[in-house]
Design an enzyme around this catalytic site. Structure first.
Site, PDB file in Angstrom:
ATOM      1  N   SER A 248     -10.500 -43.519   9.679  1.00 26.95           N
ATOM      2  CA  SER A 248      -9.523 -44.052   9.779  1.00 26.95           C
ATOM      3  C   SER A 248      -8.629 -43.298  10.055  1.00 26.95           C
ATOM      4  O   SER A 248      -8.331 -41.842   9.983  1.00 26.95           O
ATOM      5  CB  SER A 248      -8.988 -44.364   8.399  1.00 26.95           C
ATOM      6  OG  SER A 248      -7.625 -44.481   8.123  1.00 26.95           O
TER       7      SER A 248
ATOM      8  N   ARG B  10      -2.977 -48.907  31.171  1.00 29.14           N
ATOM      9  CA  ARG B  10      -3.471 -47.691  31.959  1.00 29.14           C
ATOM     10  C   ARG B  10      -3.561 -48.645  32.923  1.00 29.14           C
ATOM     11  O   ARG B  10      -5.377 -48.733  32.685  1.00 29.14           O
ATOM     12  CB  ARG B  10      -3.661 -47.284  30.991  1.00 29.14           C
ATOM     13  CG  ARG B  10      -2.843 -45.769  30.742  1.00 29.14           C
ATOM     14  CD  ARG B  10      -3.500 -44.994  29.852  1.00 29.14           C
ATOM     15  NE  ARG B  10      -4.374 -44.065  30.654  1.00 29.14           N
ATOM     16  CZ  ARG B  10      -5.033 -43.754  29.917  1.00 29.14           C
ATOM     17  NH1 ARG B  10      -5.234 -43.645  28.148  1.00 29.14           N
ATOM     18  NH2 ARG B  10      -5.829 -43.298  31.020  1.00 29.14           N
TER      19      ARG B  10
ATOM     20  N   LYS C  88      -0.474 -50.640   4.198  1.00 28.91           N
ATOM     21  CA  LYS C  88      -2.297 -49.547   3.671  1.00 28.91           C
ATOM     22  C   LYS C  88      -1.783 -48.303   4.579  1.00 28.91           C
ATOM     23  O   LYS C  88      -2.444 -47.582   4.419  1.00 28.91           O
ATOM     24  CB  LYS C  88      -2.951 -50.234   4.050  1.00 28.91           C
ATOM     25  CG  LYS C  88      -3.101 -51.120   4.887  1.00 28.91           C
ATOM     26  CD  LYS C  88      -4.312 -50.363   6.280  1.00 28.91           C
ATOM     27  CE  LYS C  88      -4.513 -50.721   7.569  1.00 28.91           C
ATOM     28  NZ  LYS C  88      -5.062 -51.071   8.129  1.00 28.91           N
TER      29      LYS C  88
ATOM     30  N   GLU D 276      -0.318 -45.683  12.957  1.00 30.95           N
ATOM     31  CA  GLU D 276       1.048 -46.449  13.027  1.00 30.95           C
ATOM     32  C   GLU D 276       1.583 -45.891  11.830  1.00 30.95           C
ATOM     33  O   GLU D 276       3.231 -46.247  11.524  1.00 30.95           O
ATOM     34  CB  GLU D 276       0.317 -47.865  12.563  1.00 30.95           C
ATOM     35  CG  GLU D 276       0.043 -48.434  14.248  1.00 30.95           C
ATOM     36  CD  GLU D 276       1.136 -49.053  15.018  1.00 30.95           C
ATOM     37  OE1 GLU D 276       2.349 -48.958  14.496  1.00 30.95           O
ATOM     38  OE2 GLU D 276       1.358 -49.594  15.654  1.00 30.95           O
TER      39      GLU D 276
ATOM     40  N   LYS E 213      -0.733 -53.482  12.964  1.00 32.82           N
ATOM     41  CA  LYS E 213       0.052 -53.532  11.905  1.00 32.82           C
ATOM     42  C   LYS E 213       1.314 -52.958  11.832  1.00 32.82           C
ATOM     43  O   LYS E 213       1.472 -51.683  12.136  1.00 32.82           O
ATOM     44  CB  LYS E 213      -1.603 -53.007  10.994  1.00 32.82           C
ATOM     45  CG  LYS E 213      -2.332 -54.348  11.070  1.00 32.82           C
ATOM     46  CD  LYS E 213      -3.571 -53.440   9.972  1.00 32.82           C
ATOM     47  CE  LYS E 213      -4.376 -54.952  10.205  1.00 32.82           C
ATOM     48  NZ  LYS E 213      -5.543 -54.395   9.207  1.00 32.82           N
TER      49      LYS E 213
END
Lengths: 326, 326
Positions: free
Chosen positions: B249, B28, B186, B276, B101
């Site tokens: 997280s 952006r 994870k 994710e 990830k």
């Protein structure tokens, strides 16, 4: 159940909720008498109503009379003296379950070994219960899983059936050594995690300490004859992660106060319950030295708890050191 | 550094603090222009002043021009399209570091494989950085350790030296597959832990989920060719514990909202950053099916995120199921 601290009381409750008749003995007869009337263990498990299946008693012989399963939940360093008193009253056909995490100072014996040594019970009749089992959550009937380890599988199964209930699922395992080493060292690692937290370190540091802590636990366990896979299970990683990350953990909380700059004496004065790791770190260190195992986190916890090192210096040293080994 | 989300920006800062000249590209252009003036990434890393060594740019070719190390921090599912745009500008002698990830949907390729496939870079020049590295803590200059994995050790060492600094200690490792599998799964396990937390489950449940989650991660990794020991290290257990226990997280927080009974669409609308794990759970499941690996936690996360299962039903099923396997 012999021992009416938080875990002994929570275990008595889960066994009673599983349908067993439970007698619960505690050292302080005034507290036990109060508990028999109020049906609450105000000192160690406030707010939890004891089920009707629990009978608090002040005489250990009365608790042991006719017991098929005897669960021990006394402090690790008084277990031997307790067993000397109880030996003659212990039913010869009973199974003995250790709920105790620690290693005896001086002898470096694991709790199951102390039980056999001090009571003459056959090792095949001694089970160890371990896992991510914070007493207050189990008292609140939160679902939890655990491991019952015994060299004799049928005895582990008997204990499993005795305590399996609506919110507690015990699973059998044959690795007594691994379960006991995991349960002991985790209290030491939890002290280190608490110190880091008290010093203001965050989740990255804690995760690194837990990771390196499990690695040093497994090194010691394998040297003592444990199965390395135990450390990847509920009694290894599970118990360690639970203890190191929970605000309810005594050892973590104790370490946090040390990390905030209080002295050992001040923290002992401020806390009502035993933080097993403060004694255990010495016996773990003793075992590690005897077997030539490198346990840097344990070494540093010993220095802070018993040799006057500042917690602030410890965490920096460990974080600097631990990374060489990956 | 290509990608100016929270981890891309935090990585740019740690590299600049390690003495490197860093260009930081973001998609952006208005946000990048604002960042160049304010020296703060208000959207993704508010409150952190960017060091002078970072130059925000709106043209990827400008960022790539003359770069010795190219770090990629874009969303896993847009990486291939990004690389198609950047391929011609990528210096042929650069090392490429994946900070990403995830596993590509459809192809089931790991991020390092997508990089090679889409850019033509030699696999020996692709490194993976992973570990317990919550971006906001690193932005706050809290000490953290990580793993730089590469099949070619000297390239891992070059990246290690490029980003090692006062508060960031990267260590080399040769297991690219294990680091990527650990880093991907994870996020899925963190969603499950978040759901349990949102439902009111406590630390015992979370510790059990983390333990069983690492076990299923390792099963998948080993089937794909990873070294099982990687899962006991910083990029396995370390990263998993950090992500599953931190309030910072994204995936854990996203799961927590699902656990509180919100729908996927509501949670997506309420959160600004990508979790994710919501996409990754599909590709992890795809890989698990292809290799015949049992991944019960991942299966349940897929059901909640994509098949309308209630989070409340999921946690009960997993807690009931996981214990059979100990």
């Amino acid at each position: 159940v012999l021992g009416a601290g938080s875990w002994g009381t929570a275990f008595a409750k889960l066994a009673a909720d599983a349908g067993r008749d439970v007698t619960l003995w505690g050292r302080r007869s005034d507290a036990i008498t109060a508990m028999a009337h109020s049906r609450v263990n105000d000192d160690y498990l406030p707010g939890t109503r004891l089920p009707d299946g629990i009978r608090p008693v002040i005489d250990a012989a009365e608790a042991l009379d006719g017991a098929g399963v005897v669960a021990l939940a006394v402090p690790s360093q008084t277990l031997r003296a307790n067993l000397a008193d109880w030996r003659s009253a212990l039913p010869t056909d009973a199974l003995v379950v250790s709920l105790i995490k620690g290693i005896e100072l001086g002898s470096s014996l694991r709790m199951s070994e102390v039980i056999c040594d001090a009571s003459g019970v056959d090792p095949a009749r001694v089970c160890v219960l371990s896992g991510p089992n914070l007493a207050r959550e189990i008292a609140a009937e939160q679902p939890a899983a655990a491991v019952v380890a015994c060299t004799e599988e049928s005895n582990a199964e008997q204990v499993q059936h005795a305590c399996a209930g609506p919110y507690f699922r015990p699973y059998t395992n044959s690795d007594v050594i691994g379960c006991e080493v995991g349960g002991t060292v985790k209290n030491v690692i939890a002290l280190a995690c608490g110190m880091a937290e008290g010093l203001g370190f965050g989740d990255n540091t804690r995760a690194s300490l837990i990771t390196r802590g499990l690695a040093e636990t497994a090194r010691l366990g394998v040297a003592l004859g444990a199965d390395p896979l135990t450390f990847a299970g509920l009694a290894g990683m599970g118990d360690l992660v639970g203890t190191c990350t929970s605000p309810l953990s005594r050892n973590r909380t104790f370490g946090e106060l040390l990390g905030r700059g209080k002295s050992l004496a001040e923290v002992v004065a401020a806390t009502t319950q035993t933080a097993e790791g403060v004694q255990s770190c010495l016996s773990v260190q003793e075992l590690a030295h005897r077997h030539g195992i490198d346990m840097p986190i344990t070494e540093h916890v010993v220095r802070v708890c018993h040799e006057g090192m500042r917690a602030a210096d410890m965490v920096g040293e460990i974080m600097g050191r631990q990374v060489r080994s990956e």
